[in-house]
Design a protein around this motif. Sequence first.
Motif, PDB file in Angstrom:
ATOM      1  N   ASP A 185       1.084  -1.577  -0.078  1.00 32.82           N
ATOM      2  CA  ASP A 185      -0.174   0.002   0.213  1.00 32.82           C
ATOM      3  C   ASP A 185       0.885   1.331   0.225  1.00 32.82           C
ATOM      4  OD1 ASP A 185      -1.900  -1.765  -0.117  1.00 32.82           O
ATOM      5  OD2 ASP A 185      -2.456  -2.081   2.017  1.00 32.82           O
ATOM      6  N   ARG A 186       2.453   1.131   0.129  1.00 31.70           N
ATOM      7  CA  ARG A 186       3.129   2.081   0.442  1.00 31.70           C
ATOM      8  C   ARG A 186       4.285   1.946  -0.473  1.00 31.70           C
ATOM      9  NH1 ARG A 186       1.295   6.132   3.923  1.00 31.70           N
ATOM     10  NH2 ARG A 186       0.295   5.783   5.805  1.00 31.70           N
ATOM     11  N   TRP A 187       4.658   1.489  -0.852  1.00 34.81           N
ATOM     12  CA  TRP A 187       5.380   0.549  -1.584  1.00 34.81           C
ATOM     13  C   TRP A 187       5.223   0.676  -3.038  1.00 34.81           C
ATOM     14  CZ3 TRP A 187      10.574   2.275   0.185  1.00 34.81           C
ATOM     15  CH2 TRP A 187      10.353   2.175   1.604  1.00 34.81           C
ATOM     16  N   ALA A 188       5.964   1.152  -4.113  1.00 28.76           N
ATOM     17  CA  ALA A 188       5.643   1.398  -5.334  1.00 28.76           C
ATOM     18  C   ALA A 188       6.955   1.260  -6.008  1.00 28.76           C
ATOM     19  CB  ALA A 188       5.054   2.897  -6.215  1.00 28.76           C
ATOM     20  N   PHE A 189       7.384   0.856  -6.939  1.00 30.15           N
ATOM     21  CA  PHE A 189       8.692  -0.061  -7.634  1.00 30.15           C
ATOM     22  C   PHE A 189       8.040   1.293  -9.051  1.00 30.15           C
ATOM     23  CE2 PHE A 189      10.921  -1.518 -11.739  1.00 30.15           C
ATOM     24  CZ  PHE A 189      11.700  -1.650 -11.444  1.00 30.15           C
ATOM     25  N   LEU A 190       9.573   2.129  -9.563  1.00 31.00           N
ATOM     26  CA  LEU A 190       9.537   3.260 -10.662  1.00 31.00           C
ATOM     27  C   LEU A 190      10.382   2.322 -11.942  1.00 31.00           C
ATOM     28  CD1 LEU A 190       8.988   6.040  -8.531  1.00 31.00           C
ATOM     29  CD2 LEU A 190       7.076   5.292  -9.875  1.00 31.00           C
ATOM     30  N   PHE A 191      10.061   2.345 -13.521  1.00 32.43           N
ATOM     31  CA  PHE A 191      10.799   2.405 -14.028  1.00 32.43           C
ATOM     32  C   PHE A 191      10.526   3.554 -14.551  1.00 32.43           C
ATOM     33  CE2 PHE A 191      12.327   1.435 -18.550  1.00 32.43           C
ATOM     34  CZ  PHE A 191      13.258   0.596 -17.846  1.00 32.43           C
ATOM     35  N   ASN A 192      11.571   4.352 -15.320  1.00 31.71           N
ATOM     36  CA  ASN A 192      10.841   5.362 -16.196  1.00 31.71           C
ATOM     37  C   ASN A 192      12.204   5.953 -16.850  1.00 31.71           C
ATOM     38  OD1 ASN A 192      11.542   8.624 -16.748  1.00 31.71           O
ATOM     39  ND2 ASN A 192      10.582   8.862 -15.313  1.00 31.71           N
ATOM     40  N   VAL A 193      11.664   6.290 -18.479  1.00 33.15           N
ATOM     41  CA  VAL A 193      12.603   5.944 -18.999  1.00 33.15           C
ATOM     42  C   VAL A 193      12.307   8.032 -20.497  1.00 33.15           C
ATOM     43  CG1 VAL A 193      13.249   5.899 -22.029  1.00 33.15           C
ATOM     44  CG2 VAL A 193      12.596   3.751 -20.609  1.00 33.15           C
ATOM     45  N   ARG A 194      13.530   8.544 -20.159  1.00 30.35           N
ATOM     46  CA  ARG A 194      13.488   9.991 -20.861  1.00 30.35           C
ATOM     47  C   ARG A 194      14.040  10.021 -21.521  1.00 30.35           C
ATOM     48  NH1 ARG A 194      12.498  13.365 -15.055  1.00 30.35           N
ATOM     49  NH2 ARG A 194      11.109  12.515 -14.186  1.00 30.35           N
ATOM     50  N   GLN A 195      13.928  11.188 -22.670  1.00 34.34           N
ATOM     51  CA  GLN A 195      14.404  11.479 -23.823  1.00 34.34           C
ATOM     52  C   GLN A 195      15.054  12.965 -23.556  1.00 34.34           C
ATOM     53  OE1 GLN A 195      16.312   9.946 -26.606  1.00 34.34           O
ATOM     54  NE2 GLN A 195      17.303  11.976 -27.160  1.00 34.34           N
ATOM     55  N   ARG A 196      15.475  13.406 -23.285  1.00 36.60           N
ATOM     56  CA  ARG A 196      16.250  14.907 -22.959  1.00 36.60           C
ATOM     57  C   ARG A 196      16.386  15.357 -24.377  1.00 36.60           C
ATOM     58  NH1 ARG A 196      17.446  14.841 -17.087  1.00 36.60           N
ATOM     59  NH2 ARG A 196      19.472  16.872 -18.097  1.00 36.60           N
ATOM     60  N   VAL A 197      15.871  16.761 -25.106  1.00 37.11           N
ATOM     61  CA  VAL A 197      16.465  17.019 -25.458  1.00 37.11           C
ATOM     62  C   VAL A 197      16.521  18.868 -25.638  1.00 37.11           C
ATOM     63  CG1 VAL A 197      15.683  18.235 -28.112  1.00 37.11           C
ATOM     64  CG2 VAL A 197      14.712  16.171 -27.507  1.00 37.11           C
ATOM     65  N   PHE A 198      18.296  19.046 -25.030  1.00 38.89           N
ATOM     66  CA  PHE A 198      17.703  20.539 -25.349  1.00 38.89           C
ATOM     67  C   PHE A 198      18.740  21.159 -26.326  1.00 38.89           C
ATOM     68  CE2 PHE A 198      19.931  17.847 -21.583  1.00 38.89           C
ATOM     69  CZ  PHE A 198      18.800  18.285 -20.257  1.00 38.89           C
ATOM     70  N   PHE A 199      18.682  22.969 -25.951  1.00 39.30           N
ATOM     71  CA  PHE A 199      19.139  23.936 -26.736  1.00 39.30           C
ATOM     72  C   PHE A 199      19.761  24.325 -25.847  1.00 39.30           C
ATOM     73  CE2 PHE A 199      14.339  22.317 -27.317  1.00 39.30           C
ATOM     74  CZ  PHE A 199      15.209  21.834 -29.498  1.00 39.30           C
ATOM     75  N   GLY A 200      21.318  24.962 -26.634  1.00 38.66           N
ATOM     76  CA  GLY A 200      21.900  25.645 -26.206  1.00 38.66           C
ATOM     77  C   GLY A 200      23.359  25.013 -25.827  1.00 38.66           C
ATOM     78  N   SER A 201      23.308  23.459 -26.133  1.00 35.74           N
ATOM     79  CA  SER A 201      24.460  22.421 -25.980  1.00 35.74           C
ATOM     80  C   SER A 201      24.956  23.161 -26.855  1.00 35.74           C
ATOM     81  CB  SER A 201      24.310  21.389 -25.422  1.00 35.74           C
ATOM     82  OG  SER A 201      25.298  20.841 -25.300  1.00 35.74           O
ATOM     83  N   SER A 202      27.013  22.391 -26.384  1.00 37.05           N
ATOM     84  CA  SER A 202      27.325  22.684 -27.975  1.00 37.05           C
ATOM     85  C   SER A 202      27.730  20.979 -28.076  1.00 37.05           C
ATOM     86  CB  SER A 202      28.937  23.482 -28.155  1.00 37.05           C
ATOM     87  OG  SER A 202      29.616  23.266 -26.880  1.00 37.05           O
ATOM     88  N   VAL A 203      27.772  20.850 -27.094  1.00 38.70           N
ATOM     89  CA  VAL A 203      28.458  18.930 -26.861  1.00 38.70           C
ATOM     90  C   VAL A 203      27.427  18.069 -27.562  1.00 38.70           C
ATOM     91  CG1 VAL A 203      29.098  16.978 -25.117  1.00 38.70           C
ATOM     92  CG2 VAL A 203      29.014  19.307 -24.715  1.00 38.70           C
ATOM     93  N   GLY A 204      25.771  17.913 -27.480  1.00 41.82           N
ATOM     94  CA  GLY A 204      24.504  17.087 -27.894  1.00 41.82           C
ATOM     95  C   GLY A 204      23.582  17.513 -27.339  1.00 41.82           C
ATOM     96  N   HIS A 205      22.550  17.209 -28.182  1.00 38.72           N
ATOM     97  CA  HIS A 205      21.272  18.024 -28.332  1.00 38.72           C
ATOM     98  C   HIS A 205      19.915  17.069 -27.639  1.00 38.72           C
ATOM     99  CE1 HIS A 205      22.344  21.260 -30.007  1.00 38.72           C
ATOM    100  NE2 HIS A 205      22.950  20.985 -30.919  1.00 38.72           N
ATOM    101  N   PHE A 206      20.465  15.541 -27.676  1.00 35.81           N
ATOM    102  CA  PHE A 206      19.692  13.998 -27.306  1.00 35.81           C
ATOM    103  C   PHE A 206      20.292  13.753 -26.275  1.00 35.81           C
ATOM    104  CE2 PHE A 206      18.392  15.631 -31.419  1.00 35.81           C
ATOM    105  CZ  PHE A 206      17.159  15.560 -32.168  1.00 35.81           C
ATOM    106  N   HIS A 207      19.675  12.972 -24.699  1.00 31.79           N
ATOM    107  CA  HIS A 207      20.382  12.144 -24.000  1.00 31.79           C
ATOM    108  C   HIS A 207      19.317  11.478 -23.898  1.00 31.79           C
ATOM    109  CE1 HIS A 207      24.005  14.777 -24.329  1.00 31.79           C
ATOM    110  NE2 HIS A 207      23.373  16.244 -24.080  1.00 31.79           N
ATOM    111  N   THR A 208      19.361  10.482 -23.619  1.00 30.73           N
ATOM    112  CA  THR A 208      18.032   9.688 -23.110  1.00 30.73           C
ATOM    113  C   THR A 208      18.443   8.727 -21.786  1.00 30.73           C
ATOM    114  OG1 THR A 208      18.532   8.019 -25.448  1.00 30.73           O
ATOM    115  CG2 THR A 208      16.765   7.198 -23.820  1.00 30.73           C
TER     116      THR A 208
END
Length: 128
Positions: free
Chosen positions: A94-117
Amino acid sequence: SRWVVGADYVKKHYAYKEVAVPKEQFTAEAGCLFPFLSDRGRNVFLSAGLFALAGYERVNRNGRLLYDGATLLHKGAFIYGFAPAFEMEAFLTDRWAFLFNVRQRVFFGSSVGHFHTVVAVGLKYIIN
């Protein structure tokens, strides 16, 4: 639906000859996740959402000169962007949950890379 607010620190190393050059990102993010699928007992939820991101990125701790005299062109920079996200939440008790998360981060202003998973696994404890 639920709102999520957080801060992230992400570090990645890039190979350069015999050394690894670190890239670090410090970001704050806020977004909303909407459940779109669950089982009959409402023990497992699949959610999708969108996050806004803003922060700072630095390479080689903002040091421009490498050990062999090479100069990095990247300076520290403020970054901003968004991240579509998918999350699976499975209640263990009732109080504990397991989490699994995937995000595709898209950045502007970075000169190294724009997409980070980003893939994250965690446990959530519900206080209320």
